[in-house]
Design an enzyme around this catalytic site. Structure first.
Site, PDB file in Angstrom:
ATOM      1  N   CYS A  83       9.949  -3.876   2.664  1.00 21.12           N
ATOM      2  CA  CYS A  83      11.067  -4.647   2.114  1.00 21.12           C
ATOM      3  C   CYS A  83      11.929  -3.781   1.184  1.00 21.12           C
ATOM      4  O   CYS A  83      12.651  -2.913   1.655  1.00 21.12           O
ATOM      5  CB  CYS A  83      10.547  -5.915   1.433  1.00 21.12           C
ATOM      6  SG  CYS A  83      11.798  -7.201   1.228  1.00 21.12           S
ATOM      7  N   HIS A 176       7.390  -7.973   5.664  1.00 23.27           N
ATOM      8  CA  HIS A 176       6.125  -7.855   4.927  1.00 23.27           C
ATOM      9  C   HIS A 176       4.931  -7.947   5.884  1.00 23.27           C
ATOM     10  O   HIS A 176       4.385  -9.031   6.105  1.00 23.27           O
ATOM     11  CB  HIS A 176       6.023  -8.970   3.872  1.00 23.27           C
ATOM     12  CG  HIS A 176       6.871  -8.758   2.679  1.00 23.27           C
ATOM     13  ND1 HIS A 176       6.400  -8.176   1.517  1.00 23.27           N
ATOM     14  CD2 HIS A 176       8.174  -9.039   2.461  1.00 23.27           C
ATOM     15  CE1 HIS A 176       7.380  -8.117   0.628  1.00 23.27           C
ATOM     16  NE2 HIS A 176       8.475  -8.636   1.174  1.00 23.27           N
ATOM     17  N   GLU A 178       1.941  -7.132   5.359  1.00 21.17           N
ATOM     18  CA  GLU A 178       0.731  -7.566   4.643  1.00 21.17           C
ATOM     19  C   GLU A 178       0.628  -9.080   4.553  1.00 21.17           C
ATOM     20  O   GLU A 178      -0.436  -9.620   4.219  1.00 21.17           O
ATOM     21  CB  GLU A 178       0.684  -6.932   3.245  1.00 21.17           C
ATOM     22  CG  GLU A 178       1.466  -7.631   2.149  1.00 21.17           C
ATOM     23  CD  GLU A 178       2.975  -7.430   2.214  1.00 21.17           C
ATOM     24  OE1 GLU A 178       3.678  -7.963   1.340  1.00 21.17           O
ATOM     25  OE2 GLU A 178       3.450  -6.743   3.141  1.00 21.17           O
TER      26      GLU A 178
END
Length: 204
Positions: A83, A176, A178
């Site tokens: 990001c 993102h 994750e």
């Protein structure tokens, strides 16, 4: 044990950081906490300990982004920008900054997704596909990239991927991964990043 340097931005919450920490813990990497509030000399000393860098999401680019990117480039160390981290890679040494999108089209609810179109490059090689579906949590974007090549766009034309094609893994993504741990493409991105850290390709 290999060491992963994770940028701790002052604006990020413990919950937001936890997803980054889990990448290291699940893959048996020691975390080096690169705290943006530290003195620059201490921050640099910690960078010297790292076998890989996770340039985290946030809402501003600052000296700590540039220090991590510069060190990663100089020492040929694996780097994953997420990001804001991707945006920092794009504007590194460019004299430009991020720009506001002007609407909420890329700041989506948790379950909402959009497509990213991949151009020829490392990430396309890793995923072996031209289109992937990702999450999106940003209000700003970049209009170009200086040292890193642009290899992915959203369907509405925003830059989504930048990378160093001459390195095993120096890639920035606008989304993102994750937060998409059940997605096979995101698992593969993280796996290749970890493998680059753990193999001889990182020159450490």
């Amino acid at each position: 044990m290999k060491k992963l340097g994770i940028l701790i931005r002052p604006e990020n919450t413990e919950e937001e950081n936890n997803g980054y920490f889990q990448i290291a813990r699940k893959n048996e990497l020691e975390i080096v906490y690169l705290d943006a509030k530290e003195r620059k000399d201490e921050f640099y000393k910690k960078c010297e300990q790292c076998n890989g860098f996770l340039l985290t999401g946030g809402n501003q680019n600052d000296w700590y982004d540039d220090m991590i990117i510069e060190y990663a480039l100089k020492e040929q160390i694996p780097l994953l920008g997420i990001c804001q981290g991707m945006q920092s890679m794009a504007i590194y040494k460019s004299g430009t900054n991020t720009v506001k999108i002007g609407n909420n089209s890329h700041h989506l609810p948790n379950k909402k997704r959009h497509n990213v179109l991949l151009k020829n490059g490392k990430l396309k090689e890793i995923l072996a596909k031209e289109t992937i579906t990702v999450n999106s949590y940003h209000y700003e974007t970049v209009e170009s990239s200086n040292l890193f090549e642009i290899t992915g766009y959203s369907e509405d034309g925003l830059i989504e991927v930048v990378e160093n094609k001459n390195h095993p893994f120096q890639i920035g993504v606008q989304w993102h991964p994750e937060r998409m741990t059940d997605d096979l493409d995101q698992q593969k991105i993280i796996s290749y990043f970890i493998n680059a850290i753990k193999t001889k390709n990182n020159y450490k």
